[in-house]
Design a protein around this motif. Structure first.
Motif, short mmCIF file in Angstrom:
data_model
loop_
_atom_site.label_atom_id
_atom_site.label_comp_id
_atom_site.label_asym_id
_atom_site.label_seq_id
_atom_site.Cartn_x
_atom_site.Cartn_y
_atom_site.Cartn_z
N ALA A 56 0.84 -1.20 0.00
CA ALA A 56 0.00 0.00 0.00
C ALA A 56 0.87 1.25 0.00
O ALA A 56 2.06 1.19 0.31
CB ALA A 56 -0.91 0.00 1.23
N VAL A 57 0.23 2.35 -0.33
CA VAL A 57 0.86 3.67 -0.24
C VAL A 57 -0.03 4.52 0.67
O VAL A 57 -1.26 4.47 0.58
CB VAL A 57 1.10 4.32 -1.62
N ILE A 58 0.60 5.26 1.56
CA ILE A 58 -0.08 6.11 2.53
C ILE A 58 0.31 7.55 2.26
O ILE A 58 1.50 7.87 2.17
CB ILE A 58 0.32 5.75 3.98
N VAL A 59 -0.70 8.43 2.16
CA VAL A 59 -0.44 9.84 1.92
C VAL A 59 -1.21 10.67 2.95
O VAL A 59 -2.43 10.73 2.89
CB VAL A 59 -0.87 10.28 0.51
N PRO A 60 -0.52 11.30 3.89
CA PRO A 60 -1.21 12.27 4.75
C PRO A 60 -1.43 13.57 3.98
O PRO A 60 -0.53 14.02 3.28
CB PRO A 60 -0.27 12.47 5.93
N THR A 61 -2.61 14.13 4.08
CA THR A 61 -2.90 15.37 3.36
C THR A 61 -2.09 16.52 3.95
O THR A 61 -1.57 16.43 5.05
CB THR A 61 -4.40 15.72 3.43
N GLY A 62 -2.01 17.61 3.19
CA GLY A 62 -1.42 18.82 3.75
C GLY A 62 -0.31 19.47 2.96
O GLY A 62 0.00 20.61 3.20
N GLY A 63 0.30 18.79 2.04
CA GLY A 63 1.41 19.39 1.32
C GLY A 63 1.28 19.20 -0.18
O GLY A 63 0.76 18.19 -0.65
N ARG A 89 4.39 2.31 1.56
CA ARG A 89 5.21 3.43 1.11
C ARG A 89 4.57 4.67 1.70
O ARG A 89 3.41 4.96 1.43
CB ARG A 89 5.22 3.49 -0.41
N LEU A 90 5.33 5.38 2.51
CA LEU A 90 4.86 6.62 3.11
C LEU A 90 5.27 7.78 2.21
O LEU A 90 6.46 8.00 1.98
CB LEU A 90 5.46 6.80 4.51
N VAL A 91 4.28 8.51 1.70
CA VAL A 91 4.54 9.65 0.82
C VAL A 91 4.14 10.91 1.56
O VAL A 91 2.97 11.11 1.90
CB VAL A 91 3.74 9.53 -0.50
N THR A 92 5.13 11.75 1.82
CA THR A 92 4.86 13.06 2.41
C THR A 92 5.99 14.01 2.00
O THR A 92 6.99 13.59 1.42
CB THR A 92 4.67 12.99 3.94
N THR A 93 5.82 15.26 2.31
CA THR A 93 6.81 16.26 1.94
C THR A 93 8.14 16.00 2.66
O THR A 93 8.16 15.53 3.80
CB THR A 93 6.29 17.66 2.31
#
Length: 177
Positions: free
Chosen positions: A36-43, A120-124
């Motif tokens: 899976a891929v995880i995307v926290p909102t905000g950037g 996969r953690l996707v963040t800024t």
């Protein structure tokens, strides 16, 4: 004695901040596959990168954590050009999180419900260390996390604030032990 201690603490803080600014996390290799891929909102660029990972077949599922409760799947799909079939099968909009710590809680719950063993953690880039740290405290040890930082051009104020949030997050993590 007190002056030396204060000087030592300031020096440690300054070196830490310099490291934080100069060594921002980098994007992950596109050859790495996860459940899976995880995307926290905000950037900026986070959701686009998460969708790119999904489109390339590098993950089977996507959780977008911290989505405003007012946002419906159809609106999300229209805004980001997601096909209805892909939205139905592969993308979950998480509406429970309001900050980085609750993103980690929402993610851990979703990971358990979906039997995810790798993500996969996707963040800024400037947000990655704190997000990964919060997530590490919530996820079981058997879940592998690949860090995939979205490059940005943060200003000094953003970096200064995020560095202090990282320090506070790590202190809170130590207090939880």
């Amino acid at each position: 004695m007190i002056r030396r201690l204060i000087s030592l603490l300031f020096l440690a803080w300054a070196i830490g901040f310099l490291w934080f600014v100069v060594a921002l996390p980098r994007p992950a290799e596109d050859s790495i596959k996860t459940d899976a891929v995880i995307v926290p909102t905000g950037g900026a660029g986070r959701i686009a990168r998460g969708l790119e990972v999904l489109d390339k077949g590098l993950a089977e599922k996507l959780l977008v954590s911290g989505v405003d409760p007012e946002v419906k799947p159809g609106e999300f799909a229209a805004q980001f050009g997601v096909a209805p079939g892909q939205m139905a099968c592969c993308i979950t909009l998480g509406h429970d999180a309001v900050d980085t710590r609750s993103n980690a809680s929402e993610t851990a719950k979703w990971v358990a419900q979906n039997d995810v063993r790798s993500l996969r953690l996707v963040t800024t880039d400037w947000h990655m260390r704190r997000t990964a740290g919060e997530l590490a405290r919530k996820l079981p040890d058997h879940v592998t996390v690949i860090r995939d930082a979205v490059p940005s051009k943060p200003d000094l104020g953003t970096l200064f604030l995020e560095y202090h949030k990282l320090l506070a997050s790590r202190a809170a993590g130590l207090a939880d032990l």
